[in-house]
Enzyme design. Structure first.
Site, PDB file in Angstrom:
ATOM      1  N   TYR A 142     -11.139   1.186  10.422  1.00 39.83           N
ATOM      2  CA  TYR A 142     -12.365   1.632   9.725  1.00 39.83           C
ATOM      3  C   TYR A 142     -12.728   0.742   8.542  1.00 39.83           C
ATOM      4  O   TYR A 142     -13.638   1.056   7.799  1.00 39.83           O
ATOM      5  CB  TYR A 142     -12.270   3.101   9.321  1.00 39.83           C
ATOM      6  N   LYS A 143     -12.008  -0.364   8.390  1.00 40.98           N
ATOM      7  CA  LYS A 143     -12.355  -1.319   7.337  1.00 40.98           C
ATOM      8  C   LYS A 143     -13.272  -2.381   7.956  1.00 40.98           C
ATOM      9  O   LYS A 143     -14.410  -2.082   8.289  1.00 40.98           O
ATOM     10  CB  LYS A 143     -11.089  -1.892   6.728  1.00 40.98           C
ATOM     11  N   ARG A 145     -12.613  -4.217  -6.838  1.00 43.19           N
ATOM     12  CA  ARG A 145     -12.539  -4.983  -5.588  1.00 43.19           C
ATOM     13  C   ARG A 145     -13.922  -5.153  -4.975  1.00 43.19           C
ATOM     14  O   ARG A 145     -14.713  -4.201  -4.903  1.00 43.19           O
ATOM     15  CB  ARG A 145     -11.624  -4.289  -4.580  1.00 43.19           C
ATOM     16  N   PHE A 205       0.858  -1.176   0.000  1.00 49.18           N
ATOM     17  CA  PHE A 205       0.000   0.000   0.000  1.00 49.18           C
ATOM     18  C   PHE A 205       0.901   1.235   0.000  1.00 49.18           C
ATOM     19  O   PHE A 205       1.905   1.274   0.726  1.00 49.18           O
ATOM     20  CB  PHE A 205      -0.923  -0.011   1.219  1.00 49.18           C
TER      21      PHE A 205
END
Lengths: 407, 407
Positions: free
Chosen positions: B221-222, B366, B129
């Protein structure tokens, strides 16, 4: 605002009636019957901040979900909010960004300042807010740089000698003493050094002119009323922003974060100091809290805070309390610090009476006068009650002497 | 859960009916008629998180004000919440703390790891990432350390050679490929090197055992559904925590923050990695969001996510789409990535149909399968709609081709 002090409670009420800022108090969701003089630590909620937070949570997060990054403007919120804070500190709208905590922002700036300063030596005075000292320590250790811990008021001298990097509060958290920023920046210029300003206790209560300074960070949950732990801000003057980089180049500070490029290419200006994803809920409350400042100039805020502080000091003197805050209002921030060896218990006794100030070890009682929701009558009531608590000795009880975790 | 796939929509519905996790969906405040498959980017709100946030704002902030640091437990919230996340990643309750962003936490850990590793050389693979890559770049530059940017899957080899510090995702954000953590930690042990794990796309969807690793950071927060930009977490294994220090020693990580001491004395354990004041409003929402995981084991979450991912891949194959996600479920995280040169517009066309996935440049679509609110019928509907969008070519319209700021 006149310079003579009100001489009675009724006088205070009359003075408040003439105050053009008095009506702003209605914007705040303050508890009934509570006198809140701790806005230098945690500002109260405005009705708008509460409503905006609900909207951010229920509409934007729960209903809008990922789409709100575009549709609700989340992606621009840190910059937009920074631009509004900029007006309050005398900076340009493109020079301020909301991000991270004050601690992290001080670290980023002090590290980045190494590209501007003649020497990487870090300088910090020993009466600075602890986090500023610890961050200087952490950065010095990581970069194997020299750290000079110096006595209060020695910082500028050492800056002049070294051309290093001084971390300095604009307003001291304990005494509310104001730094002479102009003089300090002159020393920085002459020595090739750099000052990283901590504006935490100055923002929203002083009429700053940040055009004379290059780097600063500040807190938004004190006089800006952004909410507990609201994200901090960072200021980088336009003319130096593109010459320095953040040591914490999170993806939000990339020129094109959604290209997901392997190599870091900094965004233009202060935006390069963005880091990870900002806490949108907390940031939304802060954005709305700033509405309370619309239509008011920093000079008006400063004038009122000074008048209230002067008044407090005059009343404190009458009840026999010493202050470490400067008597001359132009040298003082928005709070007043009084001293008593039983300060902790006295503050607790005042809280029991519905008057909230705070305590800093070993003997400092701080009372903050946010110009948006505090008036002369409040100062009168607080000092009247304080005199009474001292006279009755009611602070001397096990309830008030028992220390809480946070003091 | 059986390994055969449902063969019809009704089959899916029946399978969901037998799923013990299916009832958790009612905990979420998902918009009516929306199929949300983007929980790997931003998790949805639970009813409890929304209620808790309101309580934190209206009761604790507005009414309790500064008193809430003690009375509402704000001062312990970051540790208490960390302890609950610990269970979900197979760590001890004293090994996890909520603080800062993933970017900042990776920086803190990679810097701290210098006291554990044989060499300060930083290593990062080029498909990590972006923030992980940028942070490695920023730290290397600040500390004048060597940075090895290496090809995907070369990281362990270079770790073995250097005994340096590798920043590594447990689940790749693009492909959902899972790293072999056990194997990687063996290499670290043998070489004297250290791995800083990024658990962002793994937390809440994989059954991790962090006892085999020393350092990690992750996103809340995922799959944890903490809210947009919710503060991240940091993991430091007990046996190394007191041997390392944070380069960002904000006052909240001090042993006694409210002594306001000049010198930094780190708190015990992972608590020393606290930094500035945490964003309490965002943190409160996160704390309540974790209630949705109560009574569920990570193994159950993992098993369901794998079954849904397998099912998705089987349907994607039927509509002729290639995937870069591992076909073997034990090597895959909670999302599935499909490829199409017009992926951006296709995702937009799906969103117009009320089905939300996301897009990563240049061609990756995704779809995330959070086990708490996604079922087989959802996967069926999504892939059915995707096939339809491809067949009709409805993505080929100016509306869907026009790019938004955030993609």
């Amino acid at each position: 605002m006149t310079t003579s002090f009100p001489s009675s409670f009724d006088d205070c009420v009359a003075r408040d009636r003439d105050d053009p800022l008095a009506e702003r108090r209605d914007l705040f969701a303050l508890p009934d019957g509570l006198l809140y003089l701790d806005g230098h630590s945690l500002g109260p909620a405005t009705h708008k901040a509460l409503a905006r937070l609900e909207q951010a949570a229920k509409d934007e997060w729960a209903q809008g979900l990922i789409r709100s990054w575009n549709d609700a403007g989340w992606i621009d919120l840190a910059r937009d909010t920074g631009a509004r804070i900029a007006r309050l500190i005398g900076a340009g709208p493109d020079e301020v960004l909301v991000c991270d905590s004050v601690s992290t922002n001080l670290f980023k700036l002090a590290a980045a300042a190494r590209d501007l300063s003649a020497s990487p030596t870090l300088i910090i005075e020993e009466d600075e807010f602890p986090t500023d000292q610890y961050i200087a320590e952490g950065l010095a250790q990581l970069t194997k740089s020299n750290l000079l811990r110096v006595r209060p008021d020695e910082g500028l001298q050492r800056l002049a000698e070294t051309g290093g990097i001084l971390i300095r509060s604009a307003v001291n958290y304990r005494t509310a003493a104001v730094a002479d920023m102009k003089e300090a920046e002159k020393v920085a210029d002459l020595s090739g050094g750099v000052i990283v300003w901590d504006l935490s206790h100055a923002t929203g209560v002083l009429a700053l002119d940040m055009s004379i300074a290059r780097l600063a960070a500040g807190c938004t949950y004190k006089y800006l009323n952004g909410g507990p732990g609201a994200p901090a801000f960072i200021y980088v003057r336009q003319d130096v922003a593109n010459r320095i980089t953040s040591p914490l180049p999170g993806w939000m500070g990339h020129k094109s974060p959604f290209n997901f490029a392997s190599h870091y290419e900094p965004a233009d200006g202060v935006a390069r100091f963005a880091n990870g994803t900002p806490p949108i809920l907390s940031l939304s409350a802060l954005a709305a809290a700033l509405d309370a400042f619309e239509g008011i100039t920093p000079a008006e805020l400063e004038a009122k805070a000074r008048a209230l502080g002067d008044f407090c000091l005059s009343l404190a003197e009458k009840i026999g309390l010493q202050s470490s805050s400067p008597a001359i209002s132009t040298r003082r921030g928005g709070h007043v610090t009084l001293h008593h060896e039983n300060g902790y218990a006295i503050i607790q006794a005042l809280i029991a009476r519905g008057i909230i100030g705070d305590f800093r070890s070993p003997d400092a009682m701080r009372f903050g006068f946010s110009p948006l929701y505090t008036g002369f009558a409040d100062v009168w009531r607080a000092m009247d009650a304080l005199g009474d608590v001292l006279k009755t000795g009611e602070w001397d009880s096990p309830t008030f002497l028992a220390r809480a975790k946070v003091t």
